[in-house]
Design a protein around this motif. Structure first.
Motif, PDB file in Angstrom:
ATOM      1  N   LYS A  49      46.090 148.391  55.267  1.00 36.24           N
ATOM      2  CA  LYS A  49      45.638 148.604  53.888  1.00 36.24           C
ATOM      3  C   LYS A  49      46.759 148.197  52.930  1.00 36.24           C
ATOM      4  O   LYS A  49      47.898 148.639  53.112  1.00 36.24           O
ATOM      5  CB  LYS A  49      45.285 150.074  53.678  1.00 36.24           C
ATOM      6  N   LYS A  51      48.058 147.545  48.798  1.00 28.54           N
ATOM      7  CA  LYS A  51      47.765 147.868  47.395  1.00 28.54           C
ATOM      8  C   LYS A  51      47.795 146.595  46.565  1.00 28.54           C
ATOM      9  O   LYS A  51      48.393 145.596  46.982  1.00 28.54           O
ATOM     10  CB  LYS A  51      48.810 148.858  46.881  1.00 28.54           C
ATOM     11  N   LYS A  52      47.198 146.665  45.411  1.00 29.41           N
ATOM     12  CA  LYS A  52      47.218 145.512  44.496  1.00 29.41           C
ATOM     13  C   LYS A  52      48.680 145.144  44.194  1.00 29.41           C
ATOM     14  O   LYS A  52      49.504 146.025  43.910  1.00 29.41           O
ATOM     15  CB  LYS A  52      46.490 145.910  43.201  1.00 29.41           C
ATOM     16  N   ASN A 118      43.262 146.044  45.616  1.00 23.70           N
ATOM     17  CA  ASN A 118      43.494 146.830  46.832  1.00 23.70           C
ATOM     18  C   ASN A 118      42.705 146.175  47.956  1.00 23.70           C
ATOM     19  O   ASN A 118      41.517 145.879  47.782  1.00 23.70           O
ATOM     20  CB  ASN A 118      43.010 148.265  46.645  1.00 23.70           C
TER      21      ASN A 118
END
Lengths: 168, 359
Positions: A49, A51-52, A118
């Motif tokens: 995962k 994040k932006k 994201n």
């Protein structure tokens, strides 16, 4: 108890595992793999995962493998040599995959992958491919053949472009 | 707002606290850590064989079970085959030493035979030497008894730990993928690819290093046993327990520089006790045999099977042996160099890879 609203919500709600499976099934690199074989490959990939604004990898890092975007948006960027500004090479979204050339060798990444939203992505690496070739040669050969096919297509496209450039 | 210096001090304190906690845990959980390390080593050795079985469409679980059962068979067979020889050798040695103590003439006989049969070596004042040696032999017997008890206790402990190690290794092998994924999930995105690359390279290097060490030790064991067998057959050397001596020499070979000498000592001790006519000649033959085995190992076997990745400076080996010996005695010396080799491989990989991932 039937409720059209809740039934619809849960009918369309796919689990993370199902989404992963779908993404693998739709990636060209895993074409011709049976459901059982895809499930085996699923045990070999890593869900990450981001994040932006986070980099998935940076230019010149050793290439270790490829990523398939589950959801989110990834920009493939490079720096302009003159003014050091970022140039957008490609914008990739759900289902797209990138970095597959690194499945074959450790040559440095030719560009950086930056998340513009994201993002959730599946990572599949050279060591895992070699592991598959070692443990399940049939699945391994199918994937390697697919990689070769994709690279062949790219080479053909590059040759065409070069031919057109030379013609002009 | 904290200043740069304050941030640095807090970071430094956090690191120091971390190191302190780590050391505290290491000292408190030494045996557990050792068990996990040994399980990981066993996992590294066995993993390629489980992978090979999986090729024949056998599930990971069944493949693991088959490999673990094979391991039990091999170890069980080795223990079953060697136990009577070790017991016999132990009984004979203790009986010989006891006999030497009860009858001072025996000491005199051994000393006389050394005096007569080994040229350039003369024992002056025999009575005084016997008087000096006798208390030492008494002490040796006491120590031998204590050592036998210690060995018995250690064997029991080892057997229990061995089962724990096998149990952990089984799950490492069976659930390798899930464990690796779980571990990788803990690593932040920034270091994800680097860590994955490192894990893979270290595992490969370790597997080839351990396999190499095992093959080199096996070849030394086989060659030493064969050499001693030839001495027994063609030179009437009558060296007892030559297979056991060969295995011990193979194991001792894991300790560089010291190992080969230990192998020679293992073979010479029974010859000394037997006090044969041609004792000196046999001792020379044993030294020549072990030198030939070492030459074969150094020139032919080790360069091929061990490789050059874990070459260590002799001084480093010496220091590592001292540390291993002072921490865990003979067992520590046995594991010191392989452990140092593992640390060297890991550090080399981290240094060479981390530099490639710089911005």
């Amino acid at each position: 108890m039937n409720s059209p609203l809740w039934d619809n919500i849960f009918k369309n709600k796919k689990t993370k595992k199902e989404l992963e499976f779908e993404a693998l099934k739709n990636a060209n690199i895993f074409n011709n793999l049976t459901k059982k074989e895809l499930l085996f490959v699923q045990t070999m990939v890593y869900l990450r995962k981001y994040k932006k604004g986070e980099y998935i990898f940076k230019k010149n890092n050793p290439g270790n493998g490829m990523y398939i975007i589950l959801n989110g948006k990834v920009n493939i960027i490079d720096k302009n040599k003159k003014d050091e500004k970022h140039i957008l090479l490609a914008e990739l979204t759900n289902g797209a995959f990138f970095g597959e050339l690194s499945l074959l060798d450790e040559s440095p990444r030719s560009a950086s992958a930056l998340c513009s939203e994201n993002t959730e992505a599946l990572g599949f690496f050279r060591s895992d491919l070699l592991d598959i070739v070692n443990r399940k040669p049939l699945i391994g050969s199918k994937i390697v053949l697919n990689v070769a096919r994709i690279l062949g297509e790219r080479l053909r496209m590059t040759n065409n472009k070069l031919y057109n450039l030379q013609k002009n | 707002m904290m200043t740069k210096n304050q941030k640095f001090i807090i970071k430094l304190l956090a690191y120091l606290a971390g190191i302190f906690v780590l050391f505290f845990l290491i000292t408190k959980l030494t045996s557990l850590i050792l068990i996990i390390i040994l399980s990981l080593l066993l996992f590294t050795i066995l993993d390629p064989y489980v992978d090979k079985l999986e090729r024949y469409n056998i599930s990971r679980g069944i493949s693991t079970l088959l490999i673990i059962l094979s391991l039990f068979l091999v170890i069980g067979g080795a223990i079953g085959g060697l136990a009577p020889i070790v017991k016999d050798a132990g009984t004979t040695i203790v009986a010989k030493v006891k006999n030497t103590n009860s009858n001072e003439n025996s000491i005199e006989n051994i000393l006389k035979s050394i005096d007569e049969k080994i040229p350039f070596y003369e024992i002056e004042n025999m009575d005084e030497t016997i008087a000096k040696i006798t208390p030492h032999i008494n002490n040796t017997i006491k120590e031998l008894t204590a050592f036998a008890l210690y060995i018995g206790k250690s064997t029991l402990n080892f057997a229990m730990n061995f089962f724990v190690i096998i149990f952990i290794t089984f799950f490492f092998l069976k659930d390798e993928r899930q464990l690796k994924k779980g571990l990788i999930n803990l690593i932040p995105n920034k270091h994800f690819e680097l860590s994955l690359n490192l894990m893979d390279k270290i595992q490969k290097q370790l597997a080839s290093y351990l396999k190499g060490q095992f093959l080199a030790a096996t070849s030394v064991a086989i060659l030493s046993s064969l050499g001693l067998f030839i001495l027994n057959t063609f030179f009437n050397a009558n060296i007892p327990y030559f297979v056991l001596i060969g295995i011990l020499a193979g194991l001792a070979n894991l300790i560089p520089y010291v190992g080969p000498a230990v192998g020679i000592v293992f073979a010479i001790i029974p010859v000394l006790f037997m006090g044969q006519e041609n004792m000196f000649f046999i001792m020379i033959l044993i030294i020549i045999t072990f030198s030939l085995v070492q030459m074969t190992d150094n020139v032919l076997v080790s360069p091929i099977v061990v490789g050059k990745s874990v070459n260590m400076h002799p001084l480093a080996v010496f220091l590592v042996l001292i540390v291993g010996g002072s921490l865990l005695g003979m067992v520590g010396m046995l594991f010191a160099v392989p452990t140092a080799g593992i640390i060297k491989v890991t550090t080399t990989e981290i240094i060479s890879n981390a530099s490639k991932y710089k911005d």
